[in-house]
Design a protein around this motif. Structure first.
Motif, PDB file in Angstrom:
ATOM      1  N   ASN A  52      13.573 -33.567   9.182  1.00  0.00           N
ATOM      2  CA  ASN A  52      14.079 -32.583  10.102  1.00  0.00           C
ATOM      3  C   ASN A  52      14.271 -32.851  11.516  1.00  0.00           C
ATOM      4  N   HIS A  53      15.108 -32.038  12.124  1.00  0.00           N
ATOM      5  CA  HIS A  53      15.848 -32.059  13.379  1.00  0.00           C
ATOM      6  C   HIS A  53      14.766 -32.100  14.333  1.00  0.00           C
ATOM      7  N   ALA A  54      14.782 -32.772  15.675  1.00  0.00           N
ATOM      8  CA  ALA A  54      13.721 -32.711  16.632  1.00  0.00           C
ATOM      9  C   ALA A  54      13.363 -31.133  16.997  1.00  0.00           C
ATOM     10  N   SER A  55      14.338 -30.452  16.826  1.00  0.00           N
ATOM     11  CA  SER A  55      13.915 -28.898  17.300  1.00  0.00           C
ATOM     12  C   SER A  55      13.163 -28.203  16.196  1.00  0.00           C
ATOM     13  N   LEU A  56      13.508 -28.669  15.101  1.00  0.00           N
ATOM     14  CA  LEU A  56      12.409 -28.184  13.951  1.00  0.00           C
ATOM     15  C   LEU A  56      10.930 -28.677  14.143  1.00  0.00           C
ATOM     16  N   VAL A  88      13.545 -26.399   5.961  1.00  0.00           N
ATOM     17  CA  VAL A  88      14.507 -27.199   5.625  1.00  0.00           C
ATOM     18  C   VAL A  88      15.816 -26.925   6.343  1.00  0.00           C
ATOM     19  N   GLU A  89      16.723 -28.115   6.277  1.00  0.00           N
ATOM     20  CA  GLU A  89      18.001 -28.118   6.811  1.00  0.00           C
ATOM     21  C   GLU A  89      18.769 -27.920   5.788  1.00  0.00           C
ATOM     22  N   GLY A  90      20.013 -27.492   6.177  1.00  0.00           N
ATOM     23  CA  GLY A  90      21.072 -27.176   4.977  1.00  0.00           C
ATOM     24  C   GLY A  90      21.919 -28.723   4.730  1.00  0.00           C
ATOM     25  N   PHE A  94      25.997 -22.330  16.699  1.00  0.00           N
ATOM     26  CA  PHE A  94      27.223 -22.393  17.031  1.00  0.00           C
ATOM     27  C   PHE A  94      28.244 -23.450  17.710  1.00  0.00           C
ATOM     28  N   THR A  95      27.155 -24.465  18.055  1.00  0.00           N
ATOM     29  CA  THR A  95      27.717 -25.517  18.562  1.00  0.00           C
ATOM     30  C   THR A  95      28.522 -26.462  17.769  1.00  0.00           C
ATOM     31  N   LYS A  96      28.582 -26.394  16.278  1.00  0.00           N
ATOM     32  CA  LYS A  96      29.607 -27.149  15.427  1.00  0.00           C
ATOM     33  C   LYS A  96      30.661 -26.559  15.042  1.00  0.00           C
ATOM     34  N   SER A  97      30.532 -25.834  14.054  1.00  0.00           N
ATOM     35  CA  SER A  97      31.782 -25.130  13.369  1.00  0.00           C
ATOM     36  C   SER A  97      32.618 -24.012  14.268  1.00  0.00           C
ATOM     37  N   MET A 138      21.068 -21.308  22.961  1.00  0.00           N
ATOM     38  CA  MET A 138      21.092 -22.709  22.858  1.00  0.00           C
ATOM     39  C   MET A 138      20.433 -22.937  21.255  1.00  0.00           C
ATOM     40  N   GLY A 139      21.123 -23.598  20.789  1.00  0.00           N
ATOM     41  CA  GLY A 139      20.619 -23.923  19.205  1.00  0.00           C
ATOM     42  C   GLY A 139      19.284 -24.455  19.054  1.00  0.00           C
ATOM     43  N   PHE A 140      19.000 -25.435  19.840  1.00  0.00           N
ATOM     44  CA  PHE A 140      17.741 -26.105  20.169  1.00  0.00           C
ATOM     45  C   PHE A 140      16.549 -25.390  20.304  1.00  0.00           C
ATOM     46  N   ALA A 141      16.805 -24.521  21.049  1.00  0.00           N
ATOM     47  CA  ALA A 141      15.899 -23.619  21.357  1.00  0.00           C
ATOM     48  C   ALA A 141      15.727 -22.334  20.512  1.00  0.00           C
ATOM     49  N   SER A 198      20.459 -31.902  21.924  1.00  0.00           N
ATOM     50  CA  SER A 198      21.202 -30.603  21.734  1.00  0.00           C
ATOM     51  C   SER A 198      22.485 -30.827  22.242  1.00  0.00           C
ATOM     52  N   ALA A 199      23.492 -29.823  21.958  1.00  0.00           N
ATOM     53  CA  ALA A 199      24.933 -30.095  22.565  1.00  0.00           C
ATOM     54  C   ALA A 199      24.893 -29.867  24.013  1.00  0.00           C
ATOM     55  N   SER A 200      25.836 -30.443  24.527  1.00  0.00           N
ATOM     56  CA  SER A 200      25.815 -30.338  26.021  1.00  0.00           C
ATOM     57  C   SER A 200      26.304 -29.010  26.590  1.00  0.00           C
ATOM     58  N   LEU A 231      15.492 -21.892   6.614  1.00  0.00           N
ATOM     59  CA  LEU A 231      16.604 -22.723   6.474  1.00  0.00           C
ATOM     60  C   LEU A 231      17.390 -23.000   7.694  1.00  0.00           C
ATOM     61  N   ASP A 232      17.583 -24.255   8.266  1.00  0.00           N
ATOM     62  CA  ASP A 232      18.457 -24.420   9.588  1.00  0.00           C
ATOM     63  C   ASP A 232      19.991 -24.800   8.864  1.00  0.00           C
ATOM     64  N   GLU A 233      20.787 -24.187   9.263  1.00  0.00           N
ATOM     65  CA  GLU A 233      22.151 -24.367   8.720  1.00  0.00           C
ATOM     66  C   GLU A 233      23.103 -25.022   9.832  1.00  0.00           C
ATOM     67  N   ALA A 234      22.562 -25.730  10.719  1.00  0.00           N
ATOM     68  CA  ALA A 234      23.322 -26.275  11.839  1.00  0.00           C
ATOM     69  C   ALA A 234      24.482 -26.796  11.470  1.00  0.00           C
ATOM     70  N   HIS A 235      24.410 -27.769  10.583  1.00  0.00           N
ATOM     71  CA  HIS A 235      25.551 -28.407  10.142  1.00  0.00           C
ATOM     72  C   HIS A 235      26.220 -27.937   9.069  1.00  0.00           C
ATOM     73  N   SER A 236      25.848 -26.832   8.356  1.00  0.00           N
ATOM     74  CA  SER A 236      26.385 -26.338   7.188  1.00  0.00           C
ATOM     75  C   SER A 236      27.212 -24.915   7.498  1.00  0.00           C
ATOM     76  N   TYR A 240      21.621 -32.477   6.362  1.00  0.00           N
ATOM     77  CA  TYR A 240      21.100 -33.361   7.312  1.00  0.00           C
ATOM     78  C   TYR A 240      22.240 -34.117   7.902  1.00  0.00           C
ATOM     79  N   SER A 241      21.900 -34.279   9.204  1.00  0.00           N
ATOM     80  CA  SER A 241      23.105 -34.842  10.112  1.00  0.00           C
ATOM     81  C   SER A 241      22.898 -36.391  10.300  1.00  0.00           C
ATOM     82  N   MET A 242      22.209 -37.063   9.836  1.00  0.00           N
ATOM     83  CA  MET A 242      22.057 -38.530   9.701  1.00  0.00           C
ATOM     84  C   MET A 242      21.984 -38.858   8.413  1.00  0.00           C
TER      85      MET A 242
HETATM   86  C1  LIG Z   1      19.568 -29.221  12.308  1.00  0.00           C
HETATM   87  C2  LIG Z   1      19.916 -28.770  13.779  1.00  0.00           C
HETATM   88  N1  LIG Z   1      19.278 -27.827  14.213  1.00  0.00           N
HETATM   89  C3  LIG Z   1      19.549 -27.465  15.572  1.00  0.00           C
HETATM   90  C4  LIG Z   1      20.405 -28.282  16.357  1.00  0.00           C
HETATM   91  C5  LIG Z   1      20.442 -27.929  17.836  1.00  0.00           C
HETATM   92  O1  LIG Z   1      21.644 -27.137  18.001  1.00  0.00           O
HETATM   93  P1  LIG Z   1      22.158 -27.365  19.458  1.00  0.00           P
HETATM   94  O2  LIG Z   1      23.095 -28.476  19.449  1.00  0.00           O
HETATM   95  O3  LIG Z   1      22.878 -25.828  19.464  1.00  0.00           O
HETATM   96  O4  LIG Z   1      21.191 -26.754  20.491  1.00  0.00           O
HETATM   97  C6  LIG Z   1      21.191 -29.368  15.945  1.00  0.00           C
HETATM   98  C7  LIG Z   1      22.110 -30.217  16.650  1.00  0.00           C
HETATM   99  O5  LIG Z   1      22.209 -31.195  16.832  1.00  0.00           O
HETATM  100  C8  LIG Z   1      20.735 -29.747  14.450  1.00  0.00           C
HETATM  101  O6  LIG Z   1      21.190 -30.780  13.944  1.00  0.00           O
END
Ligand SMILES: Cc1ncc(COP(=O)(O)O)c(C=O)c1O
Lengths: 552, 479
Positions: free
Chosen positions: A253-257, A305-307, A368-371, A228-231, B341-343, A334-339, A309-311
């Motif tokens: 930064n994202h909630a997970s960070l 930092v994030e790559g 891996f949830t994105k690209s 899980m990306g968040f975890a 987080s993604a579902s 570096l969190d590259e979730a969206h990049s 920023y999703s918002m």
């Molecule tokens: C910067 C960042 N990190 C982590 C996550 C969490 O990823 P996941 O959806 O795979 O749990 C997200 C997703 O929204 C994100 O934007």
């Protein structure tokens, strides 16, 4: 090639004053009406329709009584409102009749004020269920509500719309093609789960293959995955820094960070979004003054930092962050979730975009949830780092490894992006996404919307400002066949409500054009074209370049 | 998202205080404020505040050396070695292949043998050809597929609850659920044997944590009475301090069952909200696998929130919480792991639906599982030099040395050797691994044996013989 610092262009156009005033007035009105209605709910004139805790006779009543005077004056307004919001007709829920005596209420009543009085009115804009793949288009299941958004029922109707909401940057959310075939095969061979943690016999050969492929893809020594990306953030950050260390975290930064940082036990300081001067000032002072109170030097300093920023749609100013890192001997996470996949000439993320050696980054994280159209996250870095995490990360010890089909989807899509499948499909997708982004952003600028972020970012926020326009925009777009995401407070600052488009390589030019037409139409309808900025130079350049191509 | 608003009692308290305060008090406060302003704008007297020159600052920056990011972990660290030597090829079913050798699996938490079930795979594949793999978005932003809604509904119905909420990861389930309700200033009573995910949830909640001794109701009562006294002292605070009780149905670290009837009694007596983590009891305990509530015949409505992961008995991925709608719904805006987080990949949700179908259609498997559990428990307890911890009906057995030495590392190494011996003889076992420095209340080192319902009696006999032989081989050598 849009790489290099010179072409780094980002804009956050200022909110026009009149828009800000109207927005505040809008919220003010909503809050006022909310208070009045809560008052009526409390004295029993209006039926509680939210699913609340079974209540005791109210002890807060006198508090409301004391503000009664100020609110009575607004009664007239309320009576007028009744025409629009007819008094509830639904029956009292039987399950709510029992009283729980002596328990402290689970929620403070003002805690849910926002949900009850503001969010509820426009709840239909979120959580829309779909019944298809979240690809370039999707089927939304229509819902209906008979009680102004308290409850929804699914109907049989399906709405087929273009999807500009999912994080499907490279278009790998697919239900056919080579990835799907590979996943199908792996499901047959492995089943759908591993039933064990990495250290407790849950480590399959497919996980090893995946770890190695990711390291190769990122250009780092080693990598490991978490389902899980968040975890990935929240469970690995505590292994890196702890008490006596300092974390510098971008304020957006994202909630997970944020959660991960909090779980480390380290001191956390935030700096202004992407503001290198602010970061440097704070870094400098931290190194010079050491820890507060005892003034011992910090053990480690970690910049998070994030790559992309999703918002905001902005891209981290990585070269500058790395300059500071070197100067002040900090570490960079570096969190590259969206990049990852979505940025750079080879789809390797912002590191690739800026042409930086990935080995300069201490911790490369991504999802891996994105690209990749899959699920889970990774951490890449030196062998030393990964060995440590494999032994001591919460994720390696306490939770199962990635389900094999999910792992296979990543392997298959990653190989395509890397060109290991022997076709040019990966490059084609990367190019397509890049073109889509530039084109879409340029056209929106030309139409006169306020657009945030970097000119190359696949996340495109369009500013709506007023609370009423959030819902109106989402609904009007849906009506015209465009599914998009809208966000408001508390995910954004209160006046900066926005719509967000995520571009995808699966979108063709025709689809992008169609979507732009819809946005244009809705923008006129809702008077959203706030921008007073001159058209940026890169838009002109792109336009001219396009004309040249067409003439040839 | 609502978690951003600080929900503390003192705001409420402040509000009340202002309204009730007498006039002289307000005048006093006003004077105080004026005084503070005066202090702020008068010149500060700071005799020995050193001001560093730029040069000195540069020097300090030059001098500072951070610690290395991570400590050195050699490539031959025992954990890494165990991991790299035991890579599984193919599916970790009852019998699996490690290093080209076929071994019986008593390590995977595949209690109901659903991991190898073909109908589940078929259901997942069907969903794959409809939805692809990833959902590419959180639940709020087009990440809700109809299968997610269906799975939530089915789980709620199975557990006889009003509503269920699905998470994409087992660990994140309870770790997100606890901080969604319990905030700073609230009080949580927790059994000290709870698993790591709960511990992380507790930290994230920033509440006051009170651990009671494992399964010791007297100790819990003592803490509750202490709390009552405290509440009497500050009644205003008590009025807004929520109290929670967090336990596990079947403890992963100990393999025993919580005394739920007594806990429910405490709940009503001391007005606690009880959260039960059922990752190891859901799909295991009870005649139809509904978990610890069914095991004790307790109405699920007495439990405020039940959470479980779908990664063990169900043989899927993700986790869920269920309970009354007014409780569960709150997580849809406040559960961090749910909102941000993604579902869950839809194909895994479909697989879980099929798993539910299987356990509803064949409740006989729970009886069989229980037989296997007690049988294995009985046989293990006869092995010399070793001791089996936990309840006979538990599907996980912590198998540890009957005379542990003082040196934890030494014991760990002996157990590791036993698993290696067993592996050579055709049985896969794993030591229970912990982060020793981070666990609250670390249990004794043990081998964690997982029971699979599909093991036949002969297979059990062979396995236990292997275990006995391996233990003897290792223990006789070391003594
Ligand atoms: C910067 C960042 N990190 C982590 C996550 C969490 O990823 P996941 O959806 O795979 O749990 C997200 C997703 O929204 C994100 O934007």
């Amino acid at each position: 090639m849009p790489t290099g610092k010179k072409t780094y262009w980002e804009s956050f156009e200022e909110t026009p004053l009149y828009a800000a005033i109207w927005t505040y007035l809008g919220y003010g009105l909503l809050v006022l009406v909310g208070h009045i209605r809560d008052f009526f709910r409390n004295i029993g004139l209006e039926r509680q329709k939210s699913c609340t805790e079974p209540k005791l006779p109210n002890s807060n009543l006198w508090v409301y009584g004391s503000i009664l005077l100020s609110e009575i004056s607004a009664l007239y307004l309320y009576i007028q409102m009744l025409e629009y919001y007819d008094l509830p007709k639904c029956e009292q829920d039987d399950t709510n009749c029992c009283y729980i005596t002596g328990f402290v209420p689970l929620y403070q009543s003002w805690e849910s004020f926002y949900t009850r009085n503001l969010y509820r009115r426009i709840r239909d804009c979120w959580n829309r269920p779909i019944c298809s793949v979240a690809g370039a288009t999707m089927d939304i299941m229509a819902r209906e509500t008979h009680d102004h958004g308290w409850n929804f029922n699914l109907t049989d109707k399906k709405i087929h719309v273009m999807n500009f909401g999912s994080y499907n940057y490279l278009g790998f959310a697919e239900n056919e093609g080579p990835c799907k075939d590979a996943v199908e095969k792996v499901t047959n061979e492995y089943g759908i789960t591993a039933c064990g943690s990495r250290q407790e016999l849950g480590y399959l050969d497919i996980h090893k293959e995946l770890d190695e492929l990711i390291a190769q893809y990122l250009g780092v020594e080693a990598a490991m995955t978490v389902p899980m990306g968040f975890a990935t953030n929240s469970m690995n950050m505590p292994c890196l820094v702890g008490k006596g260390s300092l974390i510098f975290s971008d304020e957006l930064n994202h909630a997970s960070l944020v959660l991960g940082s909090r779980l480390t036990g380290a001191t956390i300081r935030t700096y202004k979004h992407n503001d290198i001067n602010d970061l440097e000032k704070k870094l400098r002072s931290a190194v010079v003054h050491g820890q507060p109170r005892n003034h011992r030097p910090w053990k480690k300093i970690l910049i998070v930092v994030e790559g992309v920023y999703s918002m905001e749609g902005s891209i981290v100013n990585l070269p500058e962050v790395l300059r500071l890192k070197k100067k002040y001997k900090a570490y960079v996470y570096l969190d590259e979730a969206h990049s990852v996949g979505a940025m750079g000439p080879h789809g390797r993320g912002v590191v690739d975009y800026f042409g930086i050696d990935p080995k300069e980054i201490d911790i490369m994280m991504g999802t891996f949830t994105k690209s990749f159209g899959s699920s889970g996250g990774y951490i890449g870095g030196t062998k030393k780092l990964i060995n440590h995490l494999r032994c001591h990360s919460h994720a390696s010890v306490y939770s199962p490894t990635m389900p094999p089909p999910v792992a296979q989807q990543i392997i298959a899509s990653m190989k395509i992006i890397m060109g290991l499948d022997g076709t040019g499909e990966g490059m084609r997708r990367i190019e397509q996404l890049k073109e889509n982004c530039r084109y879409f952003r340029r056209r929106l600028h030309e139409m006169g919307f306020i657009i945030y972020g970097n000119k190359d970012s696949p996340v495109v926020p369009l500013l709506l400002f007023m609370p009423a326009k959030i819902a109106a925009f989402s609904r009007e777009c849906l009506k015209r066949g465009l599914g998009t995401v809208v966000v408001g407070f508390p995910a954004t600052p209160i006046i900066e409500s926005r719509a967000r488009f995520c571009l995808s390589a699966a979108h063709t030019r025709e689809m992008v054009d169609k979507a732009l037409d819809v946005i244009n139409e809705v923008g006129d309808l809702l008077k959203l074209k706030y921008s007073r900025m001159e058209l940026p130079q890169w838009c002109e350049d792109d336009k001219n370049a396009n004309h040249l191509v067409q003439q040839h | 998202m609502m978690a951003i608003i600080p929900a503390t009692w003192d705001m409420y308290d402040m509000f009340q205080a202002v309204i009730q305060a007498p006039a002289y008090h307000l005048i006093f406060e006003a004077l105080l404020i004026i005084w503070i302003f005066k202090l702020m704008f008068s010149k500060a007297y700071a005799p020995n505040k050193t001001i560093l020159t730029e040069k000195e600052k540069e020097e300090l920056i030059q001098e500072w050396q951070p610690e290395p990011l991570v400590p050195d972990v050699p490539d031959d660290h025992p954990v890494l070695q165990a991991m790299n030597n035991n890579i599984i090829s193919g599916r970790p079913d009852k019998v699996m292949v490690i290093n080209g050798k076929s071994v019986v699996n008593m390590a995977s938490l595949n209690f109901l043998g659903l991991l190898g079930d073909e109908s589940i795979e078929a259901a997942a594949q069907k969903a794959l050809s409809k939805y692809g793999v990833g959902s590419c978005g959180p639940r709020g932003f087009y990440g809700t597929m109809d299968v997610h809604l269906e799975l939530e509904e089915r789980l709620a119905k199975f557990m006889n609850c009003e509503e269920a909420i699905l998470y994409s990861y087992g660990f994140a389930t309870i770790a997100s659920a606890i901080p969604a309700y319990s905030k700073r200033g609230d009080v949580i009573f927790v059994d000290e044997g709870v698993c790591f995910a709960i511990q992380k949830g507790l930290i994230a909640s920033r509440s006051v944590i009170k651990y009671f001794k494992h399964n010791d109701m007297d100790d819990l009562e003592r803490l509750c009475i202490e709390q009552q006294k405290e509440d009497k002292r500050v009644p205003k605070k008590a009025k807004v301090t929520r109290r929670f009780l967090v336990v596990e149905g079947l403890y992963a670290k100990h393999g025993d069952i919580c005394p739920l009837p007594k806990l429910v009694e405490m709940k009503w007596k001391y007005k606690l909200r009880i959260f039960v983590e059922e990752s190891f009891s859901f799909g295991v305990l009870g005649d139809t696998g509904r978990g610890v509530t069914e095991h004790y015949g307790i109405n699920i409505d007495e439990i405020d929130l039940m959470a479980a992961c779908l990664e063990n008995a169900i043989g899927g991925a993700g986790g869920f919480c269920c309970g009354k709608k007014y409780i569960v719904d709150h997580q849809r805006l406040s559960g961090l792991g749910y909102c941000f987080s993604a579902s869950l990949p839809p194909m895994l949700a479909s697989g879980a639906i099929q798993s539910l179908n299987i356990i509803i259609d064949d409740p006989g498997m729970f009886g069989k599982l229980r037989n296997n559990c007690t049988l294995i428990h009985e046989k293990l307890s006869k092995i010399e030099g070793m001791r089996v911890v936990g309840d006979p009906v538990a599907p996980i057995k912590h198998f540890s040395l009957s005379e542990p030495s003082d040196d934890r590392d030494l014991d760990n190494r002996s157990l590791e050797k036993i698993t290696q011996e067993a592996m050579q003889r055709g049985l896969a076992l794993t030591p229970a691994r912990y982060l020793e420095h981070e666990e609250h209340n670390l249990p004794l080192p043990s081998i964690r044996i997982a029971v699979n319902v599909k093991l036949t009696e002969e297979e059990i006999d062979t396995c236990i013989n292997i275990v006995a032989d391996s233990c003897q081989a290792v223990l006789s050598k070391s003594s």
